[in-house]
Design a protein around this motif. Sequence first.
Motif, PDB file in Angstrom:
ATOM      1  N   UNK A 208      29.091  36.372   4.193  1.00  0.00           N
ATOM      2  CA  UNK A 208      30.494  36.408   4.753  1.00  0.00           C
ATOM      3  C   UNK A 208      30.819  36.722   6.244  1.00  0.00           C
ATOM      4  N   UNK A 209      31.594  35.931   6.768  1.00  0.00           N
ATOM      5  CA  UNK A 209      31.655  36.676   8.317  1.00  0.00           C
ATOM      6  C   UNK A 209      33.265  36.676   8.494  1.00  0.00           C
ATOM      7  N   UNK A 210      33.459  37.546   9.257  1.00  0.00           N
ATOM      8  CA  UNK A 210      35.207  37.859   9.667  1.00  0.00           C
ATOM      9  C   UNK A 210      35.328  37.998  11.328  1.00  0.00           C
ATOM     10  N   UNK A 211      36.608  37.667  11.494  1.00  0.00           N
ATOM     11  CA  UNK A 211      36.847  37.717  12.856  1.00  0.00           C
ATOM     12  C   UNK A 211      38.354  38.111  12.938  1.00  0.00           C
ATOM     13  N   UNK A 212      38.871  37.901  13.795  1.00  0.00           N
ATOM     14  CA  UNK A 212      40.634  38.323  14.199  1.00  0.00           C
ATOM     15  C   UNK A 212      41.301  37.473  13.494  1.00  0.00           C
ATOM     16  N   UNK A 213      40.909  36.237  13.220  1.00  0.00           N
ATOM     17  CA  UNK A 213      41.721  34.882  12.639  1.00  0.00           C
ATOM     18  C   UNK A 213      41.385  34.636  11.333  1.00  0.00           C
ATOM     19  N   UNK A 214      40.142  34.807  10.560  1.00  0.00           N
ATOM     20  CA  UNK A 214      39.884  34.409   9.396  1.00  0.00           C
ATOM     21  C   UNK A 214      38.941  34.950   8.628  1.00  0.00           C
ATOM     22  N   UNK A 215      38.659  34.830   7.567  1.00  0.00           N
ATOM     23  CA  UNK A 215      37.357  35.041   6.750  1.00  0.00           C
ATOM     24  C   UNK A 215      36.865  33.803   6.471  1.00  0.00           C
ATOM     25  N   UNK A 216      35.532  33.880   6.753  1.00  0.00           N
ATOM     26  CA  UNK A 216      34.605  32.609   6.729  1.00  0.00           C
ATOM     27  C   UNK A 216      33.417  32.770   5.326  1.00  0.00           C
ATOM     28  N   UNK A 217      33.574  31.823   4.641  1.00  0.00           N
ATOM     29  CA  UNK A 217      32.362  31.938   3.637  1.00  0.00           C
ATOM     30  C   UNK A 217      32.353  30.608   2.862  1.00  0.00           C
ATOM     31  N   UNK A 218      31.053  30.477   2.507  1.00  0.00           N
ATOM     32  CA  UNK A 218      30.435  29.091   2.012  1.00  0.00           C
ATOM     33  C   UNK A 218      31.329  27.690   2.592  1.00  0.00           C
ATOM     34  N   UNK A 219      31.317  27.802   3.931  1.00  0.00           N
ATOM     35  CA  UNK A 219      31.752  26.654   4.615  1.00  0.00           C
ATOM     36  C   UNK A 219      33.115  26.578   4.900  1.00  0.00           C
ATOM     37  N   UNK A 220      33.864  27.384   4.093  1.00  0.00           N
ATOM     38  CA  UNK A 220      35.485  27.310   4.207  1.00  0.00           C
ATOM     39  C   UNK A 220      35.816  28.506   4.970  1.00  0.00           C
ATOM     40  N   UNK A 252      26.408  43.955  -4.548  1.00  0.00           N
ATOM     41  CA  UNK A 252      25.037  44.361  -4.059  1.00  0.00           C
ATOM     42  C   UNK A 252      24.371  43.540  -3.075  1.00  0.00           C
ATOM     43  N   UNK A 253      24.769  42.181  -2.879  1.00  0.00           N
ATOM     44  CA  UNK A 253      24.458  41.422  -1.755  1.00  0.00           C
ATOM     45  C   UNK A 253      25.263  41.432  -0.625  1.00  0.00           C
ATOM     46  N   UNK A 254      26.170  42.325  -0.466  1.00  0.00           N
ATOM     47  CA  UNK A 254      27.059  42.509   0.996  1.00  0.00           C
ATOM     48  C   UNK A 254      26.589  43.619   1.583  1.00  0.00           C
ATOM     49  N   UNK A 255      25.894  43.404   2.571  1.00  0.00           N
ATOM     50  CA  UNK A 255      25.516  44.724   3.356  1.00  0.00           C
ATOM     51  C   UNK A 255      26.732  45.548   3.788  1.00  0.00           C
ATOM     52  N   UNK A 256      26.520  46.967   3.711  1.00  0.00           N
ATOM     53  CA  UNK A 256      27.527  47.741   4.511  1.00  0.00           C
ATOM     54  C   UNK A 256      28.810  47.385   3.843  1.00  0.00           C
ATOM     55  N   UNK A 257      28.934  47.354   2.438  1.00  0.00           N
ATOM     56  CA  UNK A 257      30.313  46.703   1.966  1.00  0.00           C
ATOM     57  C   UNK A 257      31.695  47.572   2.171  1.00  0.00           C
ATOM     58  N   UNK A 258      31.320  49.042   2.327  1.00  0.00           N
ATOM     59  CA  UNK A 258      32.618  49.719   2.745  1.00  0.00           C
ATOM     60  C   UNK A 258      33.033  49.459   4.035  1.00  0.00           C
ATOM     61  N   UNK A 259      32.068  48.814   5.085  1.00  0.00           N
ATOM     62  CA  UNK A 259      32.717  48.490   6.374  1.00  0.00           C
ATOM     63  C   UNK A 259      33.512  47.512   6.099  1.00  0.00           C
ATOM     64  N   UNK A 260      32.872  46.284   5.387  1.00  0.00           N
ATOM     65  CA  UNK A 260      33.428  45.067   5.296  1.00  0.00           C
ATOM     66  C   UNK A 260      34.824  45.257   4.689  1.00  0.00           C
ATOM     67  N   UNK A 266      42.163  45.873   6.764  1.00  0.00           N
ATOM     68  CA  UNK A 266      43.118  46.143   8.261  1.00  0.00           C
ATOM     69  C   UNK A 266      43.426  44.760   8.847  1.00  0.00           C
ATOM     70  N   UNK A 267      42.573  43.725   8.728  1.00  0.00           N
ATOM     71  CA  UNK A 267      43.046  42.478   9.302  1.00  0.00           C
ATOM     72  C   UNK A 267      43.984  41.893   8.456  1.00  0.00           C
ATOM     73  N   UNK A 268      43.928  42.112   6.991  1.00  0.00           N
ATOM     74  CA  UNK A 268      44.757  41.392   6.113  1.00  0.00           C
ATOM     75  C   UNK A 268      46.219  41.902   6.248  1.00  0.00           C
ATOM     76  N   UNK A 269      46.284  43.359   6.351  1.00  0.00           N
ATOM     77  CA  UNK A 269      47.565  44.285   6.535  1.00  0.00           C
ATOM     78  C   UNK A 269      48.279  43.811   7.856  1.00  0.00           C
ATOM     79  N   UNK A 270      47.205  43.528   9.031  1.00  0.00           N
ATOM     80  CA  UNK A 270      47.775  43.267  10.106  1.00  0.00           C
ATOM     81  C   UNK A 270      48.545  41.867  10.343  1.00  0.00           C
ATOM     82  N   UNK A 271      47.931  40.950   9.756  1.00  0.00           N
ATOM     83  CA  UNK A 271      48.488  39.592   9.611  1.00  0.00           C
ATOM     84  C   UNK A 271      50.017  39.800   8.685  1.00  0.00           C
ATOM     85  N   UNK A 272      49.851  40.316   7.723  1.00  0.00           N
ATOM     86  CA  UNK A 272      50.980  40.435   6.731  1.00  0.00           C
ATOM     87  C   UNK A 272      52.003  41.286   7.647  1.00  0.00           C
ATOM     88  N   UNK A 273      51.826  42.155   8.496  1.00  0.00           N
ATOM     89  CA  UNK A 273      52.715  42.865   9.286  1.00  0.00           C
ATOM     90  C   UNK A 273      53.335  41.865  10.621  1.00  0.00           C
TER      91      UNK A 273
END
Length: 377
Positions: A208-220, A252-260, A266-273
């Motif tokens: 998984x990868x995240x940035x300010x605009x979106x969440x990327x996973x499996x090519x989507x 168990x496959x997501x490293x540092x899940x709590x950070x993710x 935060x990003x989801x709530x910011x977008x909704x706001x």
Amino acid sequence: MTTPSTIQHGTGGTGERPPVPLTRLVHLMAEYQKLGAHRQTFLPASMSEDTFVRACGLIAGGLAIVAGICATASWWTGTIVFAILALIPLVAAWLRGSLTGAVRTARMDLFDHGVTVYRSGQEITAFRWDTAEVRQSVIPLHGASAAATTEYSLTLDGPDGSHESFDERQFDGAHEWGPAIQSAVTATQLPRVVAAIDAGQRVPFGEIAVDLAELAFAGSNYPWEQVDTIDAQGGLIRFKSGSRWVTLPPIEAIPNFYIFNEVAERLRMAAATEIAEAGVRRSGTVDTPLDPSHAVVENPSTSEVPGEGAPEAESPVEGAPDVESPTEVSSDAKVPSDESSSGESHAAESLNDESQDTETLSDEVRSTRSDEVRSEV
């Protein structure tokens, strides 16, 4: 970072050097990795707390009791059979202890800036909070009561290839070292991850990868405006996008899940706001145009302008209109006959009655408004 558990034997001199105590080696490793002050040591868990070993003991005890009853009844065949069956779980428990024998002399030490892990016959491995990746099989997401019943199984990976896996069957006090490790890694790395995302970077979390605009996973790519909620069930993580659920890799496959999880929320709530504030701004700045069909147009034939043409009529509520008395006759006027005098007299009485009715209505209106004002006050 790893180091031998004991200092190697010398190749010269008068003899072999004595081994350095394990505690000394642990602190040397911590000093080399700059882990800071020592906080706590966790020793191997007791075999009696192993669920498998306890189950084997219960089964063996039950079969032994049956074998004793058979011996009392002189049923020797049954005695031999149940005695042999009782040996099977005992052998299984012994094999389990043999396989985990190296763990019996293990230890884990927590420091201000990292952790060291040691097992018998292996090297001491050190991990720093600011570089370690933590993976956990099960994540408690429903409060302290769930965390108290969680089975902790962690995997630590370092940037130099260091790797360690351990659980509550290997080290005692799992409900202490489990949250301590997760909290330390999250508190240390979260500010750096947030700063990277704010700078426009894309931060990976395994697949998984995240940035300010979106969440990327499996090519989507999924914009945060379309991510409604994030949920974890049965060791799996998923999120709702529109009307469908998207399943992510196992926890168990997501490293540092709590950070993710923290960054994603935060990003989801910011977008909704932002969406809500944009809607409020649009509704507050756009004025509704006046519909010409609803405009009120006065009839020019009946409208009168004060000071031009006919005088402006006054409301009967404010006072009775000024009416000249018909009984007052100028000296130049002719004296009317009896019939006309009688008609004028009736007209004057009618006007007087209307004036009195108007004054009465005005008094009633004033009284009603006063009552309304008092009731509002």
